[in-house]
Design an enzyme around this catalytic site. Structure first.
Site, mmCIF file in Angstrom:
data_model
loop_
_atom_site.group_PDB
_atom_site.id
_atom_site.type_symbol
_atom_site.label_atom_id
_atom_site.label_comp_id
_atom_site.label_asym_id
_atom_site.label_seq_id
_atom_site.Cartn_x
_atom_site.Cartn_y
_atom_site.Cartn_z
ATOM 1 N N LYS A 137 0.865 -1.186 0.000
ATOM 2 C CA LYS A 137 0.000 0.000 0.000
ATOM 3 C C LYS A 137 0.896 1.228 0.000
ATOM 4 O O LYS A 137 1.736 1.391 0.884
ATOM 5 C CB LYS A 137 -0.897 0.001 1.248
ATOM 6 C CG LYS A 137 -1.630 1.339 1.493
ATOM 7 C CD LYS A 137 -2.540 1.294 2.731
ATOM 8 C CE LYS A 137 -3.116 2.678 3.053
ATOM 9 N NZ LYS A 137 -3.987 2.682 4.253
ATOM 10 N N ASP B 110 -2.700 10.330 3.546
ATOM 11 C CA ASP B 110 -4.083 9.895 3.724
ATOM 12 C C ASP B 110 -4.836 10.902 4.590
ATOM 13 O O ASP B 110 -4.752 10.880 5.812
ATOM 14 C CB ASP B 110 -4.101 8.504 4.386
ATOM 15 C CG ASP B 110 -5.524 7.983 4.609
ATOM 16 O OD1 ASP B 110 -6.468 8.560 4.031
ATOM 17 O OD2 ASP B 110 -5.662 6.986 5.354
ATOM 18 N N LYS C 150 -10.346 12.868 8.005
ATOM 19 C CA LYS C 150 -9.871 12.507 9.347
ATOM 20 C C LYS C 150 -9.871 13.731 10.258
ATOM 21 O O LYS C 150 -9.742 14.856 9.784
ATOM 22 C CB LYS C 150 -8.419 12.005 9.253
ATOM 23 C CG LYS C 150 -8.252 10.625 8.644
ATOM 24 C CD LYS C 150 -6.771 10.240 8.614
ATOM 25 C CE LYS C 150 -6.569 8.862 8.009
ATOM 26 N NZ LYS C 150 -7.157 7.785 8.814
ATOM 27 N N ASP D 60 1.686 6.588 5.467
ATOM 28 C CA ASP D 60 0.705 5.606 5.003
ATOM 29 C C ASP D 60 1.178 4.862 3.744
ATOM 30 O O ASP D 60 0.437 4.073 3.172
ATOM 31 C CB ASP D 60 -0.642 6.297 4.767
ATOM 32 C CG ASP D 60 -1.833 5.368 4.972
ATOM 33 O OD1 ASP D 60 -1.654 4.319 5.626
ATOM 34 O OD2 ASP D 60 -2.923 5.685 4.465
ATOM 35 N N ASP E 81 -12.210 6.922 3.838
ATOM 36 C CA ASP E 81 -10.978 6.744 4.613
ATOM 37 C C ASP E 81 -10.541 5.270 4.649
ATOM 38 O O ASP E 81 -9.440 4.958 5.094
ATOM 39 C CB ASP E 81 -11.186 7.279 6.032
ATOM 40 C CG ASP E 81 -9.874 7.508 6.768
ATOM 41 O OD1 ASP E 81 -8.806 7.475 6.118
ATOM 42 O OD2 ASP E 81 -9.915 7.725 7.997
ATOM 43 N N GLU F 76 -9.385 3.531 2.324
ATOM 44 C CA GLU F 76 -8.881 3.603 0.943
ATOM 45 C C GLU F 76 -7.795 2.586 0.636
ATOM 46 O O GLU F 76 -7.619 2.194 -0.511
ATOM 47 C CB GLU F 76 -8.357 5.025 0.661
ATOM 48 C CG GLU F 76 -6.908 5.308 1.084
ATOM 49 C CD GLU F 76 -6.657 5.210 2.585
ATOM 50 O OE1 GLU F 76 -7.621 5.286 3.358
ATOM 51 O OE2 GLU F 76 -5.481 5.040 2.976
ATOM 52 N N ARG G 223 -7.508 -0.561 1.275
ATOM 53 C CA ARG G 223 -8.015 -1.826 0.737
ATOM 54 C C ARG G 223 -8.453 -1.685 -0.715
ATOM 55 O O ARG G 223 -8.432 -2.655 -1.471
ATOM 56 C CB ARG G 223 -9.145 -2.348 1.636
ATOM 57 C CG ARG G 223 -10.365 -1.473 1.687
ATOM 58 C CD ARG G 223 -11.244 -1.760 2.901
ATOM 59 N NE ARG G 223 -10.663 -1.248 4.140
ATOM 60 C CZ ARG G 223 -11.203 -1.411 5.344
ATOM 61 N NH1 ARG G 223 -12.334 -2.081 5.481
ATOM 62 N NH2 ARG G 223 -10.610 -0.911 6.405
HETATM 63 N N1 BES Z 1 -4.158 4.666 6.961
HETATM 64 C C1 BES Z 1 -5.265 4.389 7.794
HETATM 65 C C2 BES Z 1 -4.938 3.429 8.926
HETATM 66 C C3 BES Z 1 -3.923 3.886 9.946
HETATM 67 C C4 BES Z 1 -4.302 4.421 11.151
HETATM 68 C C5 BES Z 1 -2.568 3.679 9.730
HETATM 69 C C6 BES Z 1 -3.363 4.793 12.089
HETATM 70 C C7 BES Z 1 -1.628 4.043 10.662
HETATM 71 C C8 BES Z 1 -2.040 4.601 11.855
HETATM 72 C C9 BES Z 1 -6.382 3.772 6.965
HETATM 73 O O1 BES Z 1 -6.460 4.190 5.652
HETATM 74 C C10 BES Z 1 -7.660 4.156 7.620
HETATM 75 O O2 BES Z 1 -7.950 5.317 7.650
HETATM 76 N N2 BES Z 1 -8.410 3.166 8.118
HETATM 77 C C11 BES Z 1 -9.627 3.410 8.755
HETATM 78 C C12 BES Z 1 -10.618 2.376 8.264
HETATM 79 C C13 BES Z 1 -12.037 2.662 8.655
HETATM 80 C C14 BES Z 1 -12.518 3.919 7.987
HETATM 81 C C15 BES Z 1 -12.890 1.475 8.247
HETATM 82 C C16 BES Z 1 -9.424 3.292 10.263
HETATM 83 O O3 BES Z 1 -8.625 2.467 10.686
HETATM 84 O O4 BES Z 1 -10.032 4.071 10.982
HETATM 85 ZN ZN ZN Z 2 -4.723 4.832 4.824
HETATM 86 MN MN MN Z 3 -7.595 5.965 5.443
#
Ligand code: BES
Ligand code: ZN
Ligand code: MN
Length: 499
Positions: free
Chosen positions: A263, A268, A275, A286, A345, A347, A349
Site C-alpha cells: 500500500k 491519507d 480525518k 501511510d 478513509d 482507501e 483496501r
Molecule cells: N491509513 C489508515 C490506517 C492507519 C491508522 C494507519 C493509524 C496508521 C495509523 C487507513 O487508511 C484508515 O484510515 N483506516 C480506517 C478504516 C475505517 C474507515 C474502516 C481506520 O482504521 O479508521
Molecule cells: Zn490509509
Molecule cells: Mn484511510
C-alpha cells in the site's frame, strides 16, 4: 555516518578500543592481554564502578597507560550462551545498535572492537555490523546544523575478527538487508510534499540500477485495465497515481515468482470522510507497506538472492476534492467485483484490491504477501510491538511467524472466516469497503481476500509498527522500515535455491 572494516590483526589504533567482558567474569583473550598492559586492578576497578558485565554495563577508562588507544570501553556481554541452544541472531543486531549508541555518546571517531569470543561467528558479526549501521541512521536533512556539527567526521570502526574473509561476506550479505531497511525508513520519514506519488514511484524505479526490472503503469494504462478501485482513491488528488512493478530474477526463468504487494498512500487525509486534525501529519507514513516492498526488492537485488521475486506498489494520494470519490459511490474493481464506498478513509483496501488482482492475474505467483498500514483497529488490538498477520494458508502463516521471530519483527496470527466476511456484504453492491467498528482489521483482511483466486496469500497489517514507535537499540528515527528484515528472512529460509 559510519564506515566499517575488518582485520585479523590484534593491534589497535589511537582511538577508542572496545572489548567485551562476560557477566561476573574477568576479561578473557585479547581483551585480557590489553587490560594487563594497563596495569589496572580488574577487581578494584569493576567493584568501584559497579560493573558486573551485564548487557548494557559500561566501563569507560580514559587515557589508559600501556596501550595506544586513548580510551578503553569495556562492555558487558552478559552470561556465556548455552552452547546447546542456538544464539538468537537478533541479540547481535541489538548489540551492534547498543554499541553505536555508546560510541556516539562518547563522541568516538576512530574505533577498534575486539570480537574474539567463541560465539562471534561470521553470521553474528554480520548482525553486529548491521546493528551499527541501523542505529547510526538519522533523518535530520531538514534541520539546521549546529556550528560544531559541521566537522563531524564519519565514525570509522574496525572489527577485529578471527576470519576476515568470512566476516566480510557476512557483513556484505546482512548489510544488503540493512540498506533495504534504511531505504524504507527514508521513504517513510520524508515529508509528503517531498515524497509525493511521482517521487515515490521514482524511488522504486531507481532500483533498475541494481538490476531490478521496472515497469510503471500510469493513469491511462490503469484505466484501460479497469483498475477503478485504485483509481477512485486518486481522483481527489492533484498528484497522478502509479503502479510500479519491480522484478528480481535471481532463479531459473521457469521458477514461479514470489509476489510482494504494498500500500503506497503517500498521504491519507481520509478524503471526503476526512480525518480529525490530531496527528494527521502521521499519515505521511501511510506508504509504509510500499516502502517495505521497495526496501525488500533492494535487499534481494543487492545480495543477489537466488529467487524470483516481484514487488508491486500501488501509489496514490487520498485527498478531498470536488472530483473525489464519495461515500455511496459504487465502483467496479478490475476483478469485476462491485464495491460500495461507505467510507473514503478505508482507501488502502481499494488500492490493494486492484494491485492484488493484477499481480495474481498477470504473474501467477506461487504466493502473495501484502503489507499495508491498513487499519487503526490493529493498533488498538496489538499496539506497536507486533503486526497483524492474516492468511488463507496455515503453512505460509507459520513460515512468516518464524521469520518474524528471527528478524525481531514480530507478527501475531489473527482470525478470518465467513462470519467476518458477512460483515462487509453490501445492500447495493457485492461488498462495501467498511464493516464498521467490529473487528475492523479482520473485515479489512476479508475485503482483500475477495481480490485473488485462492492463491496462497498473507496480509500484514503494519499500521502499529511502521512508524512513530519508541526508539530502540537499532532505530531512533520515526520510520521503522518494518517488514524488510522479516521478508528477507522469509525468502532466505524457505525459497532460495541452494548454490
Ligand atoms: N491509513 C489508515 C490506517 C492507519 C491508522 C494507519 C493509524 C496508521 C495509523 C487507513 O487508511 C484508515 O484510515 N483506516 C480506517 C478504516 C475505517 C474507515 C474502516 C481506520 O482504521 O479508521
Ligand atoms: Zn490509509
Ligand atoms: Mn484511510
Amino acid at each position: 555516518m559510519i564506515e566499517i572494516e575488518t582485520t585479523e590483526a590484534p593491534a589497535t589504533g589511537t582511538g577508542t578500543l572496545v572489548v567485551y567482558a562476560r557477566q561476573n567474569e574477568a576479561l578473557a583473550g585479547t581483551g585480557a592481554a590489553f587490560w594487563a598492559t594497563t596495569g589496572l586492578d580488574w577487581d578494584a576497578v569493576t567493584r568501584t564502578a559497579g560493573f558486573k558485565g551485564k548487557p548494557g554495563n559500561v566501563l569507560d577508562i580514559l587515557a589508559p597507560t600501556g596501550i595506544t588507544a586513548n580510551r578503553l570501553l569495556v562492555l558487558g556481554a552478559g552470561k556465556a550462551p548455552d552452547v546447546t541452544l542456538p544464539t538468537p541472531m537478533n541479540a547481535w543486531t541489538d548489540r551492534g545498535g547498543s554499541l553505536f549508541g555508546k560510541l556516539e555518546a562518547a563522541k568516538a571517531t576512530v574505533v577498534d572492537v575486539v570480537l574474539d569470543m567463541a560465539e562471534a561467528t561470521p553470521e553474528a558479526i554480520g548482525e553486529l555490523a548491521a546493528g551499527l549501521r541501523l542505529r547510526a541512521y538519522k533523518f535530520d536533512r531538514y534541520k539546521a546544523k549546529k556550528p560544531d556539527e559541521d566537522e563531524v567526521a564519519p565514525m570509522r570502526i574496525t572489527l577485529h575478527v578471527a576470519d576476515k574473509a568470512a566476516a566480510d561476506l557476512a557483513i556484505a550479505d546482512r548489510g544488503a538487508v540493512a540498506e533495504g531497511t534504511l531505504l524504507a525508513r527514508e521513504l517513510i520519514n520524508e515529508p509528503p510534499n517531498v515524497m509525493g506519488t511521482l517521487e515515490l514511484a521514482a524511488r522504486a524505479e531507481a532500483l533498475a540500477e541494481l538490476g531490478v526490472e521496472i515497469e510503471t503503469l500510469d493513469e491511462a494504462q490503469m484505466t484501460a485495465l479497469g483498475m477503478n478501485a485504485l483509481l477512485c482513491v486518486a481522483r481527489g488528488s492533484r498528484q497522478p497515481p502509479r503502479l510500479v512493478i519491480m522484478r528480481w530474477n535471481g532463479a531459473a526463468a521457469d521458477e514461479q515468482p514470489l509476489a510482494f504487494v504494498g500500500k503506497g498512500v503517500v498521504f491519507d487525509t481520509g478524503g471526503i470522510s476526512i480525518k480529525p486534525g490530531l496527528n494527521m501529519e502521521d499519515m505521511k507514513g501511510d506508504m509504509g507497506g510500499s516502502a517495505a516492498v521497495i526496501g525488500l526488492m533492494h535487499a534481494l537485488a543487492r545480495r543477489k538472492a537466488k529467487v524470483n521475486a516481484i514487488g508491486v506498489v500501488g501509489i496514490v494520494e487520498n485527498m478531498p476534492d470536488g472530483n473525489a470519490v464519495r461515500p455511496g459511490d459504487i465502483i467496479r474493481a478490475m476483478s469485476g467485483t462491485t464495491i460500495e464506498i461507505v467510507n473514503t478513509d478505508a482507501e488502502g483496501r481499494l488500492v490493494l484490491a486492484d494491485a492484488l488482482w493484477y499481480t495474481q492475474d498477470r504473474f501467477k505467483p506461487r504466493l502473495m504477501v501484502d503489507l499495508a498500514t491498513l487499519t487503526g483497529a490493529i493498533v488498538v488490538a496489538l499496539g506497536v510491538d507486533q503486526a497483524g498477520l492474516f492468511s488463507n494458508r496455515d503453512e505460509l502463516a507459520t513460515q512468516l511467524l518464524a521469520a518474524g521471530i528471527k528478524a525481531n519483527e514480530k507478527l501475531w496470527h489473527m482470525p478470518m472466516g465467513p462470519a467476518y466476511a458477512k460483515i462487509i456484504e453490501s445492500r447495493f453492491a457485492d461488498i462495501k469497503n467498511s464493516g464498521g467498528r467490529h473487528a475492523g482489521s479482520v473485515t479489512a483482511a476479508q475485503f482483500l481476500a475477495r481480490f485473488h483466486n485462492d492463491v496462497p496469500w498473507a496480509h500484514l497489517d503494519i499500521a502499529g509498527v511502521a512508524f512513530g514507535n519508541p526508539a530502540n537499540e537499532i532505530n531512533t528515527s520515526w520510520g521503522a522500515g518494518f517488514g524488510v528484515a522479516l521478508l528477507d528472512r522469509f525468502v532466505r529460509d524457505n525459497f532460495e535455491t541452494p548454490s
